[in-house]
Enzyme design. Structure first.
Site, PDB file in Angstrom:
ATOM      1  CB  SER A   1      -0.823  -0.063   1.283  1.00 40.13           C
ATOM      2  OG  SER A   1      -1.474   1.186   1.506  1.00 40.13           O
TER       3      SER A   1
ATOM      4  CE1 TYR B   1      -4.480  -2.151   5.135  1.00 38.87           C
ATOM      5  CE2 TYR B   1      -3.149  -0.357   4.482  1.00 38.87           C
ATOM      6  CZ  TYR B   1      -4.217  -1.276   4.147  1.00 38.87           C
ATOM      7  OH  TYR B   1      -4.318  -1.520   2.932  1.00 38.87           O
TER       8      TYR B   1
HETATM    9  N1  LIG Z   1      -8.890  -0.275  -1.674  1.00 36.25           N
HETATM   10  C1  LIG Z   1      -7.632   0.567  -1.533  1.00 36.25           C
HETATM   11  O1  LIG Z   1      -7.770   1.691  -1.489  1.00 36.25           O
HETATM   12  C2  LIG Z   1      -6.395   0.015  -1.093  1.00 36.25           C
HETATM   13  C3  LIG Z   1      -5.242   0.730  -0.884  1.00 36.25           C
HETATM   14  C4  LIG Z   1      -3.870   0.224  -0.692  1.00 36.25           C
HETATM   15  C5  LIG Z   1      -3.791  -1.072  -0.494  1.00 36.25           C
HETATM   16  N2  LIG Z   1      -5.019  -2.145  -0.590  1.00 36.25           N
HETATM   17  C6  LIG Z   1      -4.696  -3.361  -0.660  1.00 36.25           C
HETATM   18  O2  LIG Z   1      -5.359  -4.185  -1.640  1.00 36.25           O
HETATM   19  C7  LIG Z   1      -5.548  -5.453  -1.219  1.00 36.25           C
HETATM   20  C8  LIG Z   1      -7.035  -5.785  -1.679  1.00 36.25           C
HETATM   21  O3  LIG Z   1      -8.057  -5.062  -0.972  1.00 36.25           O
HETATM   22  P1  LIG Z   1      -9.116  -4.340  -1.723  1.00 36.25           P
HETATM   23  O4  LIG Z   1      -9.078  -2.838  -1.512  1.00 36.25           O
HETATM   24  O5  LIG Z   1      -9.614  -5.097  -3.174  1.00 36.25           O
HETATM   25  O6  LIG Z   1     -10.289  -4.698  -0.683  1.00 36.25           O
HETATM   26  P2  LIG Z   1     -11.461  -5.908  -0.644  1.00 36.25           P
HETATM   27  O7  LIG Z   1     -12.202  -5.758   0.722  1.00 36.25           O
HETATM   28  O8  LIG Z   1     -12.645  -5.496  -1.812  1.00 36.25           O
HETATM   29  O9  LIG Z   1     -10.942  -7.217  -1.012  1.00 36.25           O
HETATM   30  C9  LIG Z   1     -10.059  -7.760  -0.068  1.00 36.25           C
HETATM   31  C10 LIG Z   1     -10.285  -9.393  -0.195  1.00 36.25           C
HETATM   32  O10 LIG Z   1      -9.659 -10.162   0.876  1.00 36.25           O
HETATM   33  C11 LIG Z   1     -10.495 -10.929   1.470  1.00 36.25           C
HETATM   34  N3  LIG Z   1      -9.934 -11.456   2.638  1.00 36.25           N
HETATM   35  C12 LIG Z   1      -9.793 -10.813   3.941  1.00 36.25           C
HETATM   36  N4  LIG Z   1      -9.378 -11.394   4.651  1.00 36.25           N
HETATM   37  C13 LIG Z   1      -9.090 -12.786   4.282  1.00 36.25           C
HETATM   38  C14 LIG Z   1      -8.398 -14.059   4.874  1.00 36.25           C
HETATM   39  N5  LIG Z   1      -8.149 -13.902   6.180  1.00 36.25           N
HETATM   40  N6  LIG Z   1      -8.351 -14.889   3.998  1.00 36.25           N
HETATM   41  C15 LIG Z   1      -8.754 -14.793   2.725  1.00 36.25           C
HETATM   42  N7  LIG Z   1      -9.076 -13.697   2.093  1.00 36.25           N
HETATM   43  C16 LIG Z   1      -9.285 -12.754   3.037  1.00 36.25           C
HETATM   44  C17 LIG Z   1     -11.836 -10.250   1.689  1.00 36.25           C
HETATM   45  O11 LIG Z   1     -12.797 -11.216   1.681  1.00 36.25           O
HETATM   46  C18 LIG Z   1     -11.907  -9.575   0.503  1.00 36.25           C
HETATM   47  O12 LIG Z   1     -12.614 -10.423  -0.915  1.00 36.25           O
HETATM   48  C19 LIG Z   1      -5.437  -5.414   0.369  1.00 36.25           C
HETATM   49  O13 LIG Z   1      -4.267  -6.155   0.646  1.00 36.25           O
HETATM   50  C20 LIG Z   1      -5.417  -3.990   0.822  1.00 36.25           C
HETATM   51  O14 LIG Z   1      -4.775  -3.880   1.883  1.00 36.25           O
HETATM   52  C21 LIG Z   1      -6.055  -1.585  -0.986  1.00 36.25           C
END
Ligand SMILES: NC(=O)c1ccc[n+]([C@@H]2O[C@H](COP(=O)([O-])OP(=O)(O)OC[C@H]3O[C@@H](n4cnc5c(N)ncnc54)[C@H](O)[C@@H]3O)[C@@H](O)[C@H]2O)c1
Length: 272
Positions: free
Chosen positions: A136, A149
């Protein structure tokens, strides 16, 4: 391996960036195993071409082994693994309950560690295996009440840098993607429930908008592609230009133009 298709595991494949990556890679010649804890949201994979799915908890060593066994059964090895599942988890250093930050660490930080250990034997069955972990902008910067985080996401970059050296000699590449604010399940309906926060983040981005999940998926696709064959140990930031600023001024508020005595745009224009 079926035909020329390559195989990849994508965790967090039910939603957001993981789902977008699974869809994009399936379109681009990959056989995908989408893994998620959320069985309901994995329903999108039903009938999707070149996409298999399974439920698993990435923070469990046993579940990671199940994922590896399933990938081996389906594909007989892996060309790539994308460790992307994650959760948010804010709270001050004083008040955040221990179990909350331990959960953030076990999913966001230990998930990829356990996943890499379980998937490595499959990656070693193929030439030029590659790994991507989703860090991130919080993995390269900090923010108030987001220390757990941020700590986990920083750790992933440390993991990538160390493992690029440990695994490089085997031809296995590993990189991190550092997304900026992206519209996904994680950020949900923030636009409606917290419009001021949504706008604040938007204004901090020089490109003046949140990213779409597929804009992150396309970077992942590049990182696992032959086009990135000499890229390893890298933390690739895709944040619309946010972190290169100081964060003190809005993107178009040129600091040099308000410092008295400095050469500014007006004076330069006068000289011309
Ligand atoms: N959306 C943002 O702005 C953003 C920014 C920086 C980093 N991220 C990172 O991107 C990645 C994806 O997140 P996203 O934004 O697509 O969110 P999202 O919530 O849409 O997707 C995350 C997925 O991970 C799954 N998950 C959570 N815990 C789990 C576990 N223990 N085992 C298996 N699956 C699990 C959830 O069910 C979900 O489907 C994450 O690592 C997040 O930290 C997101």
């Amino acid at each position: 391996m079926a035909g020329d298709r390559k195989s990849v595991v994508v965790t967090g494949g039910a939603s957001g960036i993981g789902r977008a990556a699974a869809e994009r890679l399936a379109r681009g010649g990959w056989d995908v195993l989408a893994v998620d804890l959320n069985a309901e949201q994995l329903a999108w994979t039903e009938g999707a071409e070149h996409v298999s799915a399974m439920t698993a908890d990435v923070s469990s060593e046993e579940d990671n082994q199940r994922i590896a066994d399933e990938a081996d059964k389906l594909f007989g090895g892996l060309d790539a693994a994308i460790f992307n599942a994650g959760i948010t988890g804010g709270g001050s250093i004083d008040a955040m309950p221990t179990e909350n930050f331990q959960r953030v660490f076990s999913i966001n930080m230990m998930g990829p560690v356990l996943g890499i250990r379980a998937m490595l034997p499959l990656l070693r069955k193929r030439e030029n295996g590659s790994i991507v972990v989703t860090s991130s902008t919080m993995g390269v910067g900090g923010d108030s009440e987001n220390w757990a985080y941020g700590m986990a996401k920083h750790a992933l970059i440390g993991l990538v840098r160390s493992l690029s050296r440990e695994l490089g000699w085997e031809g296995i590449r590993i990189n991190a993607l550092c997304p900026g604010p992206t519209k996904t399940g994680m950020t949900g309906n923030i636009e409606e429930v917290a419009p001021a926060h949504y706008d604040l983040l938007k204004r901090a981005v020089p490109l003046q908008r949140w990213a779409e999940a597929d804009e992150m998926a396309s970077v992942m696709e590049f990182l696992v592609s032959p086009g990135a064959s000499y890229v390893t140990g890298h933390a690739m930031v895709a944040d619309g230009g946010t972190i290169v600023g100081t964060g003190l001024l809005e993107p178009k508020a040129g600091s040099q133009n308000v410092i008295p005595g400095g050469i500014n745009e007006v004076e330069l224009a006068d000289e011309r």
